[in-house]
Write a protein that holds these residues in place. Structure first.
Motif, PDB file in Angstrom:
ATOM      1  N   ARG A   1      13.399  18.805 -29.531  1.00 56.94           N
ATOM      2  CA  ARG A   1      12.645  19.278 -30.709  1.00 56.94           C
ATOM      3  C   ARG A   1      12.059  18.124 -31.492  1.00 56.94           C
ATOM      4  O   ARG A   1      10.932  18.212 -32.003  1.00 56.94           O
ATOM      5  CB  ARG A   1      13.551  20.123 -31.599  1.00 56.94           C
ATOM      6  N   SER A   2      12.796  17.039 -31.604  1.00 55.61           N
ATOM      7  CA  SER A   2      12.285  15.903 -32.384  1.00 55.61           C
ATOM      8  C   SER A   2      11.026  15.316 -31.758  1.00 55.61           C
ATOM      9  O   SER A   2      10.130  14.841 -32.469  1.00 55.61           O
ATOM     10  CB  SER A   2      13.367  14.820 -32.515  1.00 55.61           C
ATOM     11  N   GLU A   3      10.943  15.357 -30.429  1.00 57.06           N
ATOM     12  CA  GLU A   3       9.745  14.843 -29.769  1.00 57.06           C
ATOM     13  C   GLU A   3       8.543  15.735 -30.039  1.00 57.06           C
ATOM     14  O   GLU A   3       7.401  15.252 -30.148  1.00 57.06           O
ATOM     15  CB  GLU A   3       9.995  14.717 -28.262  1.00 57.06           C
ATOM     16  N   LEU A   4       8.776  17.039 -30.161  1.00 58.05           N
ATOM     17  CA  LEU A   4       7.681  17.962 -30.437  1.00 58.05           C
ATOM     18  C   LEU A   4       7.068  17.738 -31.815  1.00 58.05           C
ATOM     19  O   LEU A   4       5.953  18.196 -32.085  1.00 58.05           O
ATOM     20  CB  LEU A   4       8.165  19.403 -30.312  1.00 58.05           C
TER      21      LEU A   4
ATOM     22  N   ALA B   1       6.833  28.599 -32.001  1.00 52.69           N
ATOM     23  CA  ALA B   1       6.462  29.710 -31.124  1.00 52.69           C
ATOM     24  C   ALA B   1       6.344  29.269 -29.668  1.00 52.69           C
ATOM     25  O   ALA B   1       6.477  30.091 -28.755  1.00 52.69           O
ATOM     26  CB  ALA B   1       5.151  30.332 -31.590  1.00 52.69           C
ATOM     27  N   PHE B   2       6.086  27.975 -29.452  1.00 50.64           N
ATOM     28  CA  PHE B   2       5.998  27.468 -28.077  1.00 50.64           C
ATOM     29  C   PHE B   2       7.375  27.405 -27.411  1.00 50.64           C
ATOM     30  O   PHE B   2       7.481  27.409 -26.188  1.00 50.64           O
ATOM     31  CB  PHE B   2       5.383  26.069 -28.048  1.00 50.64           C
ATOM     32  N   ILE B   3       8.438  27.321 -28.218  1.00 45.82           N
ATOM     33  CA  ILE B   3       9.798  27.162 -27.693  1.00 45.82           C
ATOM     34  C   ILE B   3      10.365  28.539 -27.346  1.00 45.82           C
ATOM     35  O   ILE B   3      10.497  29.401 -28.217  1.00 45.82           O
ATOM     36  CB  ILE B   3      10.705  26.458 -28.715  1.00 45.82           C
ATOM     37  N   VAL B   4      10.706  28.752 -26.086  1.00 42.71           N
ATOM     38  CA  VAL B   4      11.224  30.061 -25.670  1.00 42.71           C
ATOM     39  C   VAL B   4      12.746  30.076 -25.585  1.00 42.71           C
ATOM     40  O   VAL B   4      13.355  31.146 -25.520  1.00 42.71           O
ATOM     41  CB  VAL B   4      10.623  30.476 -24.315  1.00 42.71           C
ATOM     42  N   ARG B   5      13.374  28.910 -25.581  1.00 43.32           N
ATOM     43  CA  ARG B   5      14.838  28.855 -25.586  1.00 43.32           C
ATOM     44  C   ARG B   5      15.300  27.451 -25.971  1.00 43.32           C
ATOM     45  O   ARG B   5      14.672  26.462 -25.596  1.00 43.32           O
ATOM     46  CB  ARG B   5      15.429  29.229 -24.221  1.00 43.32           C
ATOM     47  N   ARG B   6      16.395  27.407 -26.734  1.00 43.08           N
ATOM     48  CA  ARG B   6      17.061  26.142 -27.057  1.00 43.08           C
ATOM     49  C   ARG B   6      18.449  26.162 -26.428  1.00 43.08           C
ATOM     50  O   ARG B   6      19.109  27.198 -26.404  1.00 43.08           O
ATOM     51  CB  ARG B   6      17.200  25.956 -28.568  1.00 43.08           C
TER      52      ARG B   6
ATOM     53  N   ASP C   1      20.520  17.295 -27.679  1.00 42.24           N
ATOM     54  CA  ASP C   1      19.155  16.953 -28.114  1.00 42.24           C
ATOM     55  C   ASP C   1      18.375  16.180 -27.055  1.00 42.24           C
ATOM     56  O   ASP C   1      17.562  15.307 -27.371  1.00 42.24           O
ATOM     57  CB  ASP C   1      19.189  16.142 -29.420  1.00 42.24           C
ATOM     58  N   VAL C   2      18.603  16.507 -25.792  1.00 39.71           N
ATOM     59  CA  VAL C   2      17.855  15.905 -24.686  1.00 39.71           C
ATOM     60  C   VAL C   2      17.308  17.033 -23.815  1.00 39.71           C
ATOM     61  O   VAL C   2      18.075  17.820 -23.259  1.00 39.71           O
ATOM     62  CB  VAL C   2      18.736  14.976 -23.835  1.00 39.71           C
ATOM     63  N   LEU C   3      15.988  17.152 -23.742  1.00 40.92           N
ATOM     64  CA  LEU C   3      15.349  18.196 -22.930  1.00 40.92           C
ATOM     65  C   LEU C   3      15.945  19.576 -23.236  1.00 40.92           C
ATOM     66  O   LEU C   3      16.042  20.427 -22.351  1.00 40.92           O
ATOM     67  CB  LEU C   3      15.496  17.877 -21.435  1.00 40.92           C
ATOM     68  N   ASP C   4      16.298  19.798 -24.485  1.00 38.85           N
ATOM     69  CA  ASP C   4      17.031  21.015 -24.837  1.00 38.85           C
ATOM     70  C   ASP C   4      16.149  22.139 -25.356  1.00 38.85           C
ATOM     71  O   ASP C   4      16.651  23.173 -25.792  1.00 38.85           O
ATOM     72  CB  ASP C   4      18.112  20.694 -25.882  1.00 38.85           C
ATOM     73  N   CYS C   5      14.844  21.971 -25.276  1.00 41.25           N
ATOM     74  CA  CYS C   5      13.917  23.030 -25.661  1.00 41.25           C
ATOM     75  C   CYS C   5      13.036  23.378 -24.465  1.00 41.25           C
ATOM     76  O   CYS C   5      12.340  22.514 -23.923  1.00 41.25           O
ATOM     77  CB  CYS C   5      13.027  22.585 -26.823  1.00 41.25           C
TER      78      CYS C   5
ATOM     79  N   ASP D   1      24.377  29.396 -16.700  1.00 41.76           N
ATOM     80  CA  ASP D   1      24.788  29.316 -18.090  1.00 41.76           C
ATOM     81  C   ASP D   1      23.532  29.148 -18.938  1.00 41.76           C
ATOM     82  O   ASP D   1      22.867  28.108 -18.883  1.00 41.76           O
ATOM     83  CB  ASP D   1      25.743  28.135 -18.295  1.00 41.76           C
ATOM     84  N   TYR D   2      23.219  30.152 -19.737  1.00 44.29           N
ATOM     85  CA  TYR D   2      21.970  30.137 -20.489  1.00 44.29           C
ATOM     86  C   TYR D   2      22.060  29.357 -21.799  1.00 44.29           C
ATOM     87  O   TYR D   2      21.111  29.351 -22.579  1.00 44.29           O
ATOM     88  CB  TYR D   2      21.514  31.578 -20.750  1.00 44.29           C
ATOM     89  N   GLU D   3      23.183  28.712 -22.021  1.00 42.62           N
ATOM     90  CA  GLU D   3      23.347  27.890 -23.218  1.00 42.62           C
ATOM     91  C   GLU D   3      23.302  26.401 -22.901  1.00 42.62           C
ATOM     92  O   GLU D   3      23.363  25.574 -23.806  1.00 42.62           O
ATOM     93  CB  GLU D   3      24.690  28.218 -23.885  1.00 42.62           C
ATOM     94  N   VAL D   4      23.214  26.054 -21.618  1.00 45.71           N
ATOM     95  CA  VAL D   4      23.361  24.653 -21.203  1.00 45.71           C
ATOM     96  C   VAL D   4      22.237  24.271 -20.242  1.00 45.71           C
ATOM     97  O   VAL D   4      21.877  25.047 -19.358  1.00 45.71           O
ATOM     98  CB  VAL D   4      24.728  24.427 -20.520  1.00 45.71           C
TER      99      VAL D   4
END
Length: 513
Positions: free
Chosen positions: A108-111, A127-132, A154-158, A254-257
């Motif tokens: 997110r910080s990179e965005l 709105a561009f982010i479909v999952r975190r 916080d690495v490739l997490d979006c 796992d949809y959280e990781v």
């Protein structure tokens, strides 16, 4: 088209033929695989021509400040140049602009860099982010007792909806008077004049079109004929062929990781001199889950680097990585050839510009090979790349010496490219477990250091002193890496590695190149 692969690639045939638009995707895969043919030719086709070669009697079909060729990453840059700086831009794409063959992940910080341009709002970015994801991890296959699963936040997490972002950028271009976007239009060549450039395009109807611009921005990706010509037929030194799918119906997803890097076996010896296959898994929208299979390799190895061949391997090995349920369904394939360039000196040496011509994205090949695509590089550098081009246009400084300063080259990323070489498996020098053993040691070292080390390494933000700390600790734990350095890099490559580090150290005291 499917008949051509029914016997040679039965699993690709099986899964692609079930897709409504499977033949379209297959054609794109085969199109990208022509890259290997271009490399083998040695002598690239000349597409940058002197103005004297322009045919007599042609009629210009439009005049613009900036002419973009390529409708993925180019859309973001063009949107800023049109929306923030008010330039008249034209963008063409040989297929349909705003559609990508890959999906993108970023932090997110990179965005925030998109918002910094003043063209994309915070609400749009959300709105561009479909999952975190809650967290992510990296893990390499070794004996169970020693295997380190390294977690990082916080690495490739979006997960970004690629088409939604690109569509928004496209609409921002079209909303500006005098700006245009043309699909199914193919770049043929360009003609250089002292104060402008003329671009020849084959339109959707097959007829030639001619456009005048102050500068041509090449965002054609790894197939760029301009990059081929400027770099004498060798625009990359290494590549990362990548294939995968957006699918649903995995039993153990796992949809959280996010699974940032994962290997589940030692080197694959089924093709050429062997390769270390690596997986990646990211939850997408709803029940969608995105899996990738890829490997790092030198362009001159004898490995089968075709995407078509890798897709066959992907479908064969996918159940070993993620268990498939009875309702497993592929929604669409994702694929690409991720470029890498190993710089041999203190600064950038790859050619990325000529008079009135500038290369961005995969065409420039300046992004990190460890982050799989030029999206992260483009987003991080977007304010710089757009602001610098605005200043060059305002000053009329559009010759090669001026434009090559507008670059996404980052000294830390150039040094990281050397780490990628350790992940290029070679049966002549490496034991089958070499890559996994080495990377497992790196994960152990990172696990013993503060969180920032792992985060900055995988976000291409690492400081030189932190990088050296990691190198020394890995060498202390795993002395075999010293011999591997010589095997992988040789004397010349080792000197280049040191030169890259020196360039990194000096970069803080000189202007960006």
């Amino acid at each position: 088209m499917f008949d051509r692969i029914r016997t040679s690639h039965p699993l690709v045939y099986r899964y692609f033929s079930k897709l409504e638009d499977g033949e379209k995707h297959l054609r794109r895969v085969i199109e990208l695989d022509r890259y290997w043919e271009h490399l083998q030719k040695g002598v690239p086709k000349e597409v940058i021509l002197p103005g004297s070669s322009l045919p007599d009697g042609i009629t210009l079909d439009g005049e613009y400040d900036i002419f973009y060729v390529g409708g993925t990453l180019g859309l973001m840059h063009a949107a800023v140049m049109a929306g923030r700086y008010g330039y008249k831009v034209m963008l063409i794409d040989r297929h349909v602009s705003g559609k990508s063959t890959r999906d993108w992940n970023i932090s997110r910080s990179e965005l925030d860099k998109l918002e910094e341009t003043g063209v994309f709002s915070a609400e749009e970015i959300e709105a561009f982010i479909v999952r975190r994801y809650r967290t992510g991890w990296v893990e390499f296959y070794v004996e169970e007792k020693r295997q380190k699963k390294l977690y990082m936040d916080d690495v490739l997490d979006c997960a970004v909806d690629t088409d939604r972002l690109l569509s928004a950028a496209k609409q921002k271009i079209l909303a500006k008077d005098g700006c245009d976007v043309a699909d199914q239009s193919t770049f043929r060549c360009c003609y250089q004049f002292p104060d402008h450039i003329v671009i020849e395009v084959e339109g959707a109807d097959g007829k030639p079109l001619f456009f005048k611009a102050r500068v041509l921005v090449d965002v054609m990706g790894i197939l760029s004929p301009i990059a081929m010509q400027l770099n004498k037929g060798r625009p990359q030194t290494h590549v990362c062929p990548t294939v995968g799918t957006v699918a649903s119906g995995f039993r153990d997803a796992d949809y959280e990781v996010g699974e940032i890097l994962a290997s589940n076996e030692h080197a694959d010896t089924s093709a050429g001199s062997s390769r270390q296959l690596i997986w990646e898994g990211f939850p997408g929208s709803g029940k969608e889950y995105i899996t990738y299979l890829f490997f790092y390799d030198a362009i001159d190895s004898d490995n089968d680097k075709s995407l078509l061949g890798l897709f066959e391997t992907y479908f064969q090995k996918l159940p070993d990585y993620k268990a498939l349920s009875d309702d497993f369904q592929i929604h669409r394939p994702v694929f690409g050839i991720i470029p890498a360039y190993s710089h041999r000196g203190f600064t950038r040496e790859r050619e990325i510009a000529d008079d009135h011509i500038l290369l961005f994205g995969d065409a420039a090949s300046l992004g990190s090979p460890l982050t799989f695509c030029g999206f992260g590089s483009m987003v991080r550098n977007l304010p710089h790349l757009t602001g610098a081009l605005d200043r060059a246009l305002a000053a009329g400084s559009l010759l090669r010496a001026d434009l090559e300063k507008i670059s996404a080259y980052e000294p830390n990323v150039a040094s990281m490219a050397n780490l990628m070489k350790y992940m290029c498996y070679d049966a002549q020098t490496d034991a089958p477990d070499f890559v996994n053993e080495l990377m497992n040691e790196v994960m152990i070292v990172l696990d013993g250091l503060p969180q920032r080390y792992r985060q900055t390494m995988f976000r291409d933000e690492m400081r030189l002193d932190d990088f050296v700390t990691v190198l020394l600790k890995v060498a202390w734990r795993y002395p075999k890496v010293l011999k591997a350095t010589y095997d992988k890099l040789g004397v010349g490559g080792s000197v280049s590695f040191i030169s890259n580090l020196a360039g990194w150290a000096l970069s803080a005291t000189r202007s960006r190149v």
